[in-house]
Motif scaffolding. Sequence first.
Motif, PDB file in Angstrom:
ATOM      1  N   VAL A 185       2.077  13.499   1.782  1.00 34.35           N
ATOM      2  CA  VAL A 185       0.892  12.816   2.119  1.00 34.35           C
ATOM      3  C   VAL A 185      -0.369  13.262   1.154  1.00 34.35           C
ATOM      4  N   TYR A 186      -1.062  12.327   0.535  1.00 30.28           N
ATOM      5  CA  TYR A 186      -2.142  12.630  -0.279  1.00 30.28           C
ATOM      6  C   TYR A 186      -3.246  11.961   0.025  1.00 30.28           C
TER       7      TYR A 186
ATOM      8  N   MET B 240     -10.580   8.862   6.602  1.00 34.19           N
ATOM      9  CA  MET B 240      -9.779   9.291   5.361  1.00 34.19           C
ATOM     10  C   MET B 240      -8.642   7.889   5.208  1.00 34.19           C
ATOM     11  N   ARG B 241      -8.540   7.677   3.923  1.00 31.01           N
ATOM     12  CA  ARG B 241      -7.552   6.815   3.503  1.00 31.01           C
ATOM     13  C   ARG B 241      -6.447   7.469   2.953  1.00 31.01           C
ATOM     14  N   VAL B 242      -5.124   7.757   3.600  1.00 28.05           N
ATOM     15  CA  VAL B 242      -4.191   8.381   2.709  1.00 28.05           C
ATOM     16  C   VAL B 242      -2.918   7.572   2.205  1.00 28.05           C
ATOM     17  N   GLY B 243      -2.308   8.040   1.082  1.00 27.87           N
ATOM     18  CA  GLY B 243      -1.232   7.699   0.719  1.00 27.87           C
ATOM     19  C   GLY B 243       0.065   8.462   0.798  1.00 27.87           C
ATOM     20  N   VAL B 244       1.257   7.977   0.448  1.00 29.17           N
ATOM     21  CA  VAL B 244       2.574   8.909   0.480  1.00 29.17           C
ATOM     22  C   VAL B 244       3.028   9.029  -1.011  1.00 29.17           C
ATOM     23  N   ALA B 245       3.359  10.207  -1.526  1.00 29.53           N
ATOM     24  CA  ALA B 245       3.827  10.384  -2.978  1.00 29.53           C
ATOM     25  C   ALA B 245       5.181   9.532  -2.862  1.00 29.53           C
ATOM     26  N   SER B 246       6.028   9.431  -2.262  1.00 23.32           N
ATOM     27  CA  SER B 246       7.290   8.860  -2.084  1.00 23.32           C
ATOM     28  C   SER B 246       7.202   7.313  -2.155  1.00 23.32           C
ATOM     29  N   SER B 247       8.263   6.850  -2.888  1.00 28.90           N
ATOM     30  CA  SER B 247       8.274   5.249  -2.932  1.00 28.90           C
ATOM     31  C   SER B 247       8.657   4.608  -1.479  1.00 28.90           C
TER      32      SER B 247
END
Length: 129
Positions: A31-32, A47-54
Motif C-alpha cells: 500500500v502506498y 488519505m487516499r491509498v493505492g496498491v502497487a500490485s496489479s
Amino acid sequence: MRRFRWMFLICAVLLACVIFACSGFNPREDVYLADYTVSPDGTQITMRVGVASSMGYTRGYRAQMGGFNQYLTFYTAFGGFNSSLGARDTFMLEIDPINCDEIYFYHGGGGYTLVLQKDPLTGQWHDPE
C-alpha cells in the motif's frame, strides 16, 4: 449415495465461505499513499491509498500508536485475488495534533515505511524527504 452428494455440496459451500471470509484479514504489504488532506483543526487526515500490485484492493486498516507515531496496517478486500468486495481507497485517520509526528504504513515482515511527517517548526504535514 444421494446423501453423500448433499453432504459434499454442503461441505464445499461452507469451505468456500470460510476461504472467502478469511481472505479479507490478510495484511497488504504494497500500500502506498496516493494523496492526503489535513483537516483545518489538525485532528484528521483523509488519505487516499493505492496498491502497487496489479491485483487486489484495500478494505480497511488498523492503526496503532507507538511513541509519537501512527502505524497503519491495511487489509485486503474480501474475496481473494482481485475481488473488489468491500474495497475502499479513502480513509479518515483521527490523529492527536500534539502527540503525533509521523505516520507509517506496513510493508511486510514486521516493518513499516514512513509516509507522512509533521514539520516541527510549522506543524504542517508533508511527504518524507
